[in-house]
Design a protein around this motif. Structure first.
Motif, mmCIF file in Angstrom:
data_model
loop_
_atom_site.group_PDB
_atom_site.id
_atom_site.type_symbol
_atom_site.label_atom_id
_atom_site.label_comp_id
_atom_site.label_asym_id
_atom_site.label_seq_id
_atom_site.Cartn_x
_atom_site.Cartn_y
_atom_site.Cartn_z
ATOM 1 N N PRO A 245 7.793 11.443 -1.225
ATOM 2 C CA PRO A 245 7.950 12.570 -0.023
ATOM 3 C C PRO A 245 6.732 13.319 -0.120
ATOM 4 C CG PRO A 245 9.874 12.919 -1.388
ATOM 5 C CD PRO A 245 9.040 11.708 -2.315
ATOM 6 N N GLN A 246 6.643 14.016 -1.201
ATOM 7 C CA GLN A 246 5.257 15.090 -1.139
ATOM 8 C C GLN A 246 3.997 14.388 -0.630
ATOM 9 O OE1 GLN A 246 7.211 16.374 -4.367
ATOM 10 N NE2 GLN A 246 8.354 17.345 -2.520
ATOM 11 N N ARG A 247 3.770 13.139 -1.238
ATOM 12 C CA ARG A 247 2.639 12.606 -1.149
ATOM 13 C C ARG A 247 2.178 11.723 0.092
ATOM 14 N NH1 ARG A 247 -0.392 11.410 -6.749
ATOM 15 N NH2 ARG A 247 -1.975 10.999 -5.267
ATOM 16 N N SER A 248 3.424 11.121 0.689
ATOM 17 C CA SER A 248 3.191 10.142 1.482
ATOM 18 C C SER A 248 3.036 10.901 2.925
ATOM 19 C CB SER A 248 4.343 9.103 1.739
ATOM 20 O OG SER A 248 4.573 8.675 0.312
ATOM 21 N N LYS A 249 2.046 10.309 3.882
ATOM 22 C CA LYS A 249 2.158 10.991 5.120
ATOM 23 C C LYS A 249 2.138 9.675 6.227
ATOM 24 C CE LYS A 249 0.508 15.204 3.951
ATOM 25 N NZ LYS A 249 1.397 15.012 2.752
ATOM 26 N N ALA A 250 2.963 10.104 7.297
ATOM 27 C CA ALA A 250 3.286 9.180 8.362
ATOM 28 C C ALA A 250 1.587 8.672 8.790
ATOM 29 C CB ALA A 250 4.027 9.322 9.448
ATOM 30 N N ARG B 258 -13.959 3.386 -11.284
ATOM 31 C CA ARG B 258 -12.942 2.902 -10.348
ATOM 32 C C ARG B 258 -12.986 3.700 -9.043
ATOM 33 N NH1 ARG B 258 -7.356 3.518 -9.115
ATOM 34 N NH2 ARG B 258 -7.080 5.053 -10.690
ATOM 35 N N LEU B 259 -12.812 3.006 -7.961
ATOM 36 C CA LEU B 259 -12.721 3.779 -6.649
ATOM 37 C C LEU B 259 -11.353 4.683 -6.597
ATOM 38 C CD1 LEU B 259 -13.851 1.573 -3.741
ATOM 39 C CD2 LEU B 259 -15.348 2.902 -5.447
ATOM 40 N N ALA B 260 -11.428 5.629 -6.251
ATOM 41 C CA ALA B 260 -10.204 6.667 -6.138
ATOM 42 C C ALA B 260 -10.562 7.305 -4.915
ATOM 43 C CB ALA B 260 -10.286 7.441 -7.209
ATOM 44 N N LYS B 261 -9.489 8.394 -4.571
ATOM 45 C CA LYS B 261 -9.435 8.883 -3.260
ATOM 46 C C LYS B 261 -10.606 9.669 -3.004
ATOM 47 C CE LYS B 261 -5.664 7.168 -2.094
ATOM 48 N NZ LYS B 261 -4.407 7.246 -2.727
ATOM 49 N N PRO C 86 0.884 -1.200 -0.133
ATOM 50 C CA PRO C 86 -0.118 0.032 0.211
ATOM 51 C C PRO C 86 0.958 1.402 -0.108
ATOM 52 C CG PRO C 86 0.024 -1.119 2.153
ATOM 53 C CD PRO C 86 0.570 -1.943 1.320
ATOM 54 N N SER C 87 0.215 2.229 -0.624
ATOM 55 C CA SER C 87 0.967 3.651 -0.606
ATOM 56 C C SER C 87 0.162 4.331 0.433
ATOM 57 C CB SER C 87 0.854 4.218 -2.010
ATOM 58 O OG SER C 87 1.451 3.691 -3.023
ATOM 59 N N PRO C 88 0.911 5.165 1.346
ATOM 60 C CA PRO C 88 0.383 5.925 2.329
ATOM 61 C C PRO C 88 0.031 7.375 2.116
ATOM 62 C CG PRO C 88 2.706 5.941 2.653
ATOM 63 C CD PRO C 88 2.407 5.064 1.593
ATOM 64 N N THR C 89 -0.812 7.430 0.864
ATOM 65 C CA THR C 89 -1.076 8.739 0.325
ATOM 66 C C THR C 89 -2.623 9.070 0.489
ATOM 67 O OG1 THR C 89 -1.631 7.701 -1.766
ATOM 68 C CG2 THR C 89 0.630 8.643 -1.670
ATOM 69 N N GLY C 90 -3.412 8.275 1.297
ATOM 70 C CA GLY C 90 -4.807 8.378 1.699
ATOM 71 C C GLY C 90 -5.209 7.157 2.621
ATOM 72 N N ALA D 145 -2.679 4.285 9.726
ATOM 73 C CA ALA D 145 -3.808 4.193 9.304
ATOM 74 C C ALA D 145 -3.895 2.735 8.662
ATOM 75 C CB ALA D 145 -4.635 5.244 8.828
ATOM 76 N N MET D 146 -3.068 2.746 7.596
ATOM 77 C CA MET D 146 -3.160 1.444 6.778
ATOM 78 C C MET D 146 -2.899 -0.047 7.217
ATOM 79 S SD MET D 146 -0.199 2.289 3.814
ATOM 80 C CE MET D 146 1.615 1.994 4.143
#
Ligand code: GLU
Length: 282
Positions: free
Chosen positions: A48-53, A248-251, A11-15, A58-59
């Protein structure tokens, strides 16, 4: 020697994870269980711009709440640590050097929108446009990738074939279905394609389970594996979850995030047993 099954969740932690992600991860988990394999969780916090700790935390929590278990990952460790892409730069840099030495990549100074998206997996709707080839013949003796985009020169007209475990034989033609793709971004961020190929190889992944919107990325990744002398894993591309309109499901579908469903009182069992071709019932 027996080839032990090793699967992965990436998973990508972008949302927040939504039910579309969850179904793919559930499939990966089930296939790994059926094979008595090992499941790796890799945090794809490449950008680094889009990923959040907070999304990374949460994921992990949401996947665990759903009932998915992994044996290696950023939270549990394992023999192939680190399991966060942001901490694996030197691994990708080694591959960049090899690709350059072997003549597979070239520096590209074109200013293009895809620079911003290269670190993200190019899901069909936002796939990288086909590059017109302007910088293709450029040679370089660079010692670091910084400052320009680096592209992989694809063998135009060649069909890249693989056997998908759900869809059967697939074929994508280089130069037509996808063009010279970015492997390293001008702002010095490695691109999704190189990171995923290196990580899957180094983490000894034997089967990749992901959404079918990444089929063309699989063809690109096979080219990279061949260029780097790496084994190609097996692939299983899942059907995508769509909303009531077939999108398709998106953010933007935050209402369908696992978080929201959980807050609204749905149990993991209800979510897992109810996914069909769309999720309008939520
Ligand atoms: N982190 C990637 C994504 O967001 C994973 C793609 C893959 O499974 O290779 O889709």
């Amino acid at each position: 020697m027996e080839h032990r099954y090793r699967g992965r969740l990436a998973p990508s932690p972008t949302g927040l994870l939504h039910t579309g992600h969850a179904r793919t991860f559930w499939t990966a988990y089930q296939r790994c269980l059926a094979a008595h394999g090992t499941l790796v969780l890799r945090n794809e916090d490449l950008d680094p711009q889009r990923s959040k700790a907070e999304f990374a935390n949460a994921m992990l929590e949401d996947l665990r709440w759903l009932g998915i278990e992994w044996q290696e990952g950023p939270d549990v460790g394992g023999p192939y640590a680190p399991y966060e892409q942001s901490r694996r730069r030197e691994h990708y840099l080694r591959a960049w050097r090899q690709l350059l030495d072997r003549g597979f990549i070239y520096p590209c100074t074109c200013s293009r929108k895809d620079l911003a998206s290269a670190a993200q997996a190019p899901h069909d709707v936002d796939d990288e446009p086909i590059y017109p080839g302007t910088c293709r013949e450029r040679k370089s003796s660079a010692t670091s990738p910084t400052g320009v985009n680096w592209r992989f020169r694809v063998p135009d007209g060649e069909a890249i074939e693989f056997e998908d475990l759900r869809l059967g034989k697939r074929s994508h033609v280089a130069g037509r279905d996808f063009g010279d793709f970015v492997v390293w971004r001008r702002d010095d961020v490695p691109a999704y394609q190189i990171a995923v190929v290196i990580d899957d190889a180094e983490m000894q992944i034997t089967e990749v389970v992901r959404g079918e919107d990444l089929l063309r990325s699989t063809a690109r990744q096979i080219l990279l594996q061949n260029a780097l002398g790496l084994a190609t894993p097996a692939y299983y591309h899942c059907a995508l979850v769509t909303d009531a309109e077939g999108q398709r499901l998106a953010k933007r579908h935050d209402a369908l995030s696992l978080r929201t469903l959980r807050e609204r009182g749905f149990s993991p069992q209800e979510i897992v047993s109810e996914w069909g071709e769309h999720v309008s019932r939520y």
